[in-house]
Design an enzyme around this catalytic site. Sequence first.
Site, PDB file in Angstrom:
ATOM      1  N   CYS A 159      53.682  58.496  64.179  1.00 21.63           N
ATOM      2  CA  CYS A 159      53.718  58.756  62.746  1.00 21.63           C
ATOM      3  C   CYS A 159      55.178  58.786  62.266  1.00 21.63           C
ATOM      4  CB  CYS A 159      53.032  60.085  62.453  1.00 21.63           C
ATOM      5  SG  CYS A 159      53.267  60.616  60.743  1.00 21.63           S
TER       6      CYS A 159
ATOM      7  N   ASP B  52      36.786  36.918  34.692  1.00 24.73           N
ATOM      8  CA  ASP B  52      36.912  36.998  36.141  1.00 24.73           C
ATOM      9  C   ASP B  52      36.010  38.102  36.669  1.00 24.73           C
ATOM     10  OD1 ASP B  52      37.722  36.502  38.663  1.00 24.73           O
ATOM     11  OD2 ASP B  52      39.680  37.459  38.469  1.00 24.73           O
TER      12      ASP B  52
ATOM     13  N   CYS C  60      56.047  62.629  61.369  1.00 28.98           N
ATOM     14  CA  CYS C  60      56.021  63.762  62.294  1.00 28.98           C
ATOM     15  C   CYS C  60      56.063  63.341  63.755  1.00 28.98           C
ATOM     16  CB  CYS C  60      54.791  64.631  62.031  1.00 28.98           C
ATOM     17  SG  CYS C  60      53.263  63.877  62.607  1.00 28.98           S
TER      18      CYS C  60
ATOM     19  N   ASP D 289      27.190  60.654  18.848  1.00 26.51           N
ATOM     20  CA  ASP D 289      26.714  60.769  20.221  1.00 26.51           C
ATOM     21  C   ASP D 289      25.611  61.826  20.347  1.00 26.51           C
ATOM     22  OD1 ASP D 289      28.539  58.884  20.775  1.00 26.51           O
ATOM     23  OD2 ASP D 289      29.775  60.103  22.122  1.00 26.51           O
TER      24      ASP D 289
ATOM     25  N   CYS E 120      50.784  67.373  60.127  1.00 27.92           N
ATOM     26  CA  CYS E 120      51.872  66.461  59.749  1.00 27.92           C
ATOM     27  C   CYS E 120      52.393  66.827  58.355  1.00 27.92           C
ATOM     28  CB  CYS E 120      51.340  65.035  59.753  1.00 27.92           C
ATOM     29  SG  CYS E 120      52.444  63.813  59.025  1.00 27.92           S
TER      30      CYS E 120
ATOM     31  N   LYS F 219      42.633  27.108  34.424  1.00 24.00           N
ATOM     32  CA  LYS F 219      43.013  28.400  35.011  1.00 24.00           C
ATOM     33  C   LYS F 219      44.475  28.715  34.710  1.00 24.00           C
ATOM     34  CE  LYS F 219      40.958  29.693  38.809  1.00 24.00           C
ATOM     35  NZ  LYS F 219      40.077  30.782  39.264  1.00 24.00           N
TER      36      LYS F 219
ATOM     37  N   LYS G 172      37.286  32.501  30.153  1.00 25.20           N
ATOM     38  CA  LYS G 172      36.681  32.486  31.483  1.00 25.20           C
ATOM     39  C   LYS G 172      36.901  33.873  32.082  1.00 25.20           C
ATOM     40  CE  LYS G 172      36.521  29.847  35.752  1.00 25.20           C
ATOM     41  NZ  LYS G 172      36.564  30.994  36.649  1.00 25.20           N
TER      42      LYS G 172
ATOM     43  N   SER H  70      29.189  25.591  39.648  1.00 24.03           N
ATOM     44  CA  SER H  70      30.441  26.181  39.197  1.00 24.03           C
ATOM     45  C   SER H  70      31.218  25.086  38.470  1.00 24.03           C
ATOM     46  CB  SER H  70      31.220  26.789  40.349  1.00 24.03           C
ATOM     47  OG  SER H  70      31.566  25.796  41.255  1.00 24.03           O
ATOM     48  N   LEU H  71      32.430  25.399  38.055  1.00 21.34           N
ATOM     49  CA  LEU H  71      33.183  24.455  37.235  1.00 21.34           C
ATOM     50  C   LEU H  71      34.344  23.876  38.018  1.00 21.34           C
ATOM     51  CD1 LEU H  71      33.438  26.458  33.895  1.00 21.34           C
ATOM     52  CD2 LEU H  71      31.943  24.523  34.389  1.00 21.34           C
TER      53      LEU H  71
ATOM     54  N   TYR I 225      27.007  33.780  28.748  1.00 20.46           N
ATOM     55  CA  TYR I 225      27.650  32.564  28.256  1.00 20.46           C
ATOM     56  C   TYR I 225      26.760  31.331  28.261  1.00 20.46           C
ATOM     57  CZ  TYR I 225      28.749  32.384  33.279  1.00 20.46           C
ATOM     58  OH  TYR I 225      28.676  32.427  34.636  1.00 20.46           O
TER      59      TYR I 225
ATOM     60  N   GLU J 270      35.747  28.764  25.542  1.00 19.72           N
ATOM     61  CA  GLU J 270      35.399  30.174  25.771  1.00 19.72           C
ATOM     62  C   GLU J 270      36.335  30.785  26.790  1.00 19.72           C
ATOM     63  OE1 GLU J 270      31.319  30.582  26.852  1.00 19.72           O
ATOM     64  OE2 GLU J 270      30.619  29.478  25.100  1.00 19.72           O
TER      65      GLU J 270
ATOM     66  N   GLU K  19      28.563  36.727  33.042  1.00 20.48           N
ATOM     67  CA  GLU K  19      29.534  37.237  34.008  1.00 20.48           C
ATOM     68  C   GLU K  19      29.577  38.763  33.910  1.00 20.48           C
ATOM     69  OE1 GLU K  19      30.880  34.723  35.669  1.00 20.48           O
ATOM     70  OE2 GLU K  19      32.734  35.458  36.591  1.00 20.48           O
TER      71      GLU K  19
ATOM     72  N   CYS L 176      47.565  59.016  61.466  1.00 20.95           N
ATOM     73  CA  CYS L 176      48.325  60.001  62.237  1.00 20.95           C
ATOM     74  C   CYS L 176      47.352  61.066  62.736  1.00 20.95           C
ATOM     75  CB  CYS L 176      49.384  60.623  61.318  1.00 20.95           C
ATOM     76  SG  CYS L 176      50.091  62.152  61.918  1.00 20.95           S
TER      77      CYS L 176
HETATM   78  S1  IVH Z   1      30.063  28.307  31.838  1.00 19.39           S
HETATM   79  C1  IVH Z   1      27.964  25.063  34.950  1.00 19.39           C
HETATM   80  N1  IVH Z   1      31.461  30.142  30.716  1.00 19.39           N
HETATM   81  O1  IVH Z   1      33.246  30.626  36.017  1.00 19.39           O
HETATM   82  C2  IVH Z   1      28.687  26.323  34.904  1.00 19.39           C
HETATM   83  N2  IVH Z   1      31.386  30.124  33.095  1.00 19.39           N
HETATM   84  O2  IVH Z   1      33.646  28.126  38.031  1.00 19.39           O
HETATM   85  C3  IVH Z   1      28.799  26.792  33.498  1.00 19.39           C
HETATM   86  N3  IVH Z   1      32.661  31.940  34.136  1.00 19.39           N
HETATM   87  O3  IVH Z   1      30.355  30.291  37.946  1.00 19.39           O
HETATM   88  C4  IVH Z   1      29.610  27.996  33.466  1.00 19.39           C
HETATM   89  N4  IVH Z   1      33.361  32.850  32.275  1.00 19.39           N
HETATM   90  O4  IVH Z   1      30.854  32.553  36.940  1.00 19.39           O
HETATM   91  C5  IVH Z   1      31.060  29.640  31.883  1.00 19.39           C
HETATM   92  N5  IVH Z   1      32.649  31.713  29.524  1.00 19.39           N
HETATM   93  C6  IVH Z   1      32.240  31.207  30.700  1.00 19.39           C
HETATM   94  C7  IVH Z   1      32.613  31.786  31.940  1.00 19.39           C
HETATM   95  C8  IVH Z   1      32.172  31.192  33.127  1.00 19.39           C
HETATM   96  C9  IVH Z   1      33.375  32.915  33.598  1.00 19.39           C
HETATM   97  C10 IVH Z   1      32.532  31.723  35.589  1.00 19.39           C
HETATM   98  C11 IVH Z   1      31.122  31.527  36.033  1.00 19.39           C
HETATM   99  C12 IVH Z   1      31.107  30.227  36.769  1.00 19.39           C
HETATM  100  C13 IVH Z   1      32.548  30.008  37.056  1.00 19.39           C
HETATM  101  C14 IVH Z   1      32.838  28.529  37.013  1.00 19.39           C
END
Ligand code: IVH
Length: 667
Positions: A406, A118, A409, A31, A429, A313, A116, A80-81, A225, A114, A173, A424
Site C-alpha cells: 500500500c 448516446d 501504509c 406535486d 491504513c 458523429k 443522435k 444501425s446507421l 425517434y 435529429e 433511445e 490494501c
Molecule cells: S434513427 C435505421 N434517430 O443511433 C436506424 N437513431 O447507429 C434508424 N440513435 O441504433 C435510427 N439517436 O440507437 C435514429 N435521433 C435518432 C437517434 C438514433 C440515437 C441511435 C440508435 C441507432 C444508432 C444508429
Amino acid sequence: MTVKQDIEDLKQTIHQHDHHYYVKNSPTILDQEYDALLRRLRELEAAHPEYVTPDSPTQRVGGKVDERFKAVMHPVPMLSLDNTYNIDEVRAFHQRVLKGLPDIPEDSIEYVVELKFDGLAVALTYEDGLLVRGATRGDGLQGEDITANLRTLRSIPLKIDTEPFKRIEVRGEVYMPKKEFVRINAEREAEGETPFANPRNAAAGALRLLDPAITAQRKLDIFIYAVGFLDSNPFETHRELQEQLAALRFPINEHNRLCGNFESTLSLIEEFRDKRKEFDYEVDGLVIQLNSLAHRKQLGETSKFPRWAVAYKYEAEQAVTEIMNIVCQVGRTGSITPVAELQPVLISGSTVSRATLHNEDEIKRKDIRVGDRVVIEKAGEIIPKVIRVIEPSGDREMPFKMPTVCPECQSSVYRAEGEVVLRCVNSACPAQLKERLKHFSSRKAMDIDHFGPAVIEQLVDSGRVKNFSDLYTLKLGEVASLERMADKSAQNLVSAIEKSKLAGLSRFLFGLGVRHVGQRTAILLSRRFRSIKVLQETSYDELEKNDEIGPVIAESLKAFLDRDTNRQEIDRLRELGILMEEQGEAPESGGPFESQQFVLTGTLTRFTREEVKEKIQSLGGRVTTSISKKTDYVVAGTSAGSKLEKAQQLGIPVLDEEALQKLMENG
Ligand code: IVH
C-alpha cells in the site's frame, strides 16, 4: 359515478399529468395535488383489486424479472446507421442519395435532422393500445425482453389511443440524464463501488437490473425517434409520422428539424456542435435522413444500414497534455486506483489536472508512462481519461507497475477473486482511515459540521484518532491546539461531534461504511431491525430473507459485524453514548407506506400477524390496534368482527390478504 368509472378517470388524469411533467416538462398541477390523485387511485384499487389494470400508473413497477431476460425476435430488424466523421463524408452520402433517386429533382429532396442520443436503442410494442413489450436492440435481429424495466420510465405511455394503429412498434433511445449520472456516481463512490464511466453505461446497467424497483430509482428517460412496425401506414413523410407519435404522447425531441435542402443540414452540424453540451442528455452526433417515406423505400437498405440515413458523429472533446506523475489513490475500502497527474489543460470548459487510469492492465495496454505527452478525452463529457500516448518522453521511464504494498501504509495488497481492483489489507491504513472519517462525518451519515479534511489529516497523522470512537474522546483543548483552528471553530467542532451522538441508527449504520450498505440500505436495515444489537445477532439467512437485501449485502454486513475489532469498536461507541437504536414506535418517513396506519383484524392465513406487521413496518407504515379516523387501511382476515364493521362505517378501505400483498408489491 361508479368506482370503476372513478378509477378510469383518475388513471386518465394521472396519465395526462405524467405527460405534462415527464414529456413536456411543464407540469400543470402541484406535486402535492399529483400525489393526492395517485394516493386516491391506490386506495380505490386496493379496495377494488378487480379493477386494477396493467396500464394503471400504480402498476409501473411490477414483479421481479427472472435471472435472465427472455430473447425476443424483432418483427423488423433494428438496423444501425453508417457513421460519418466529416463534412466530405456527409456530402458523399448526399451524392449517393441523388444517384439512387435519378428521377427526383434535387430541390424536392427534403432531409430531417435529429440529435443522435448516446444511449441504448429499444423497441416498444403496443397492441390494442397497451404496452405489451419492450426490448433491447441486441444484435439487431434478436433482443432481450426488458418490459418490466422499461415500464418504470414515466415518459413511456403504458397506454395509447388505439387510433390509428391497432399494433405499432416504436423505437427510441433510453438515456440517463447527466444530472442523474452525477448523482448516482457520487452515491456509488460513497458506497465504495466503482463509478460508471459514462451515462450510457449507467443507463445500460439500470436497464438490465433484475429488480424493476431499482431501475425505477435511476430516473432513466427516453426519446422516441422512429417506428419499427406499423399495421397500416397512411403517412407520406417521417415528419407526419412523428407528429402522430407526438399526438399519441410519445416523447419526441424538440430539436428535430426539417431541412428543405442538403446545404442547410450542414449548417445544423455547426449549430449543434456546442449547443448540444447544454442539454441534460448526451448527444454524440446528428442523424440526417430523408423525409419522404417513398424516397426511403426507393433507396432501400443494405444488410446493415439504411441507404436513406447517415449519422454524423462529433469528435469527442480532446486535448493534449503531459503526464507529470502517476500516483495511487487509496479509497475508503482500501481500493488502490492509479491516477495520472497532468499538466493542467482546458477541456470542455473546465481545467483538468487529473485523469483516472482505471487499472494496471489499461496502463500496460496503452503503455502510458510518466513524461509522455498524451491525448485526454472527456468520456461522455464528464470524466476525463487518457486515450493514448502521442509522444513518448525522450528518456522513457520504466513502465508503471502497481505497488506491491500500500502506497500509504506499506501493508500488503491483495486482489479478491473475480475483481480487478487491488486493495490494501490494513483496515487501520491511515489513508483508508481518513476516507472513512470523511464518510462517517458526511452530511448523509453522522453529519458532523466543521470536520474538514485539514482537521482529519492532522488528527490521523498525529495518531490521535485511530477509529471513530477516538473522535468522541477529543477534548476542547486538544482540538483548539490543532493548526489553523480558531477557538470558536474548535468549540463548534466539539459541539458538532457531541450532537452527532444522537444522529440515529440509520445514519450510524451508513456512516460505518460497510461495503454495499448505502444510505437506502441503512435506512431499510434500521427500520427492520431497530438496533445494532439485533443486527449483530441476526444470521446471514435472516438478513437475506429481506426484500432488497441480496446475498452480496448480507454477506458484507455479516462479515463486518462479526469481525472482533468491529465488535469492540461498536461496544466502545455505545459506551461513549452513540445512539444505536431506532427511536420511537415506528418510522416517520420514507418507504412506500410512509406515515400510513394499518389495523389488522380477523384470522390471517397466508402469513402470521407478526410477519404482516413487520412487513408493513419495513415499508414505512405503522400498525395500530384500534381503528380511528387516522386509520388508512384495515386488513381483514377470515371471521373479522366489530373492527371490520367500524371500518365500513368510517369508510376506511378494507383489504383482504391478497389485496394487501398487491399493495405491498406495488407500493
Ligand atoms: S434513427 C435505421 N434517430 O443511433 C436506424 N437513431 O447507429 C434508424 N440513435 O441504433 C435510427 N439517436 O440507437 C435514429 N435521433 C435518432 C437517434 C438514433 C440515437 C441511435 C440508435 C441507432 C444508432 C444508429
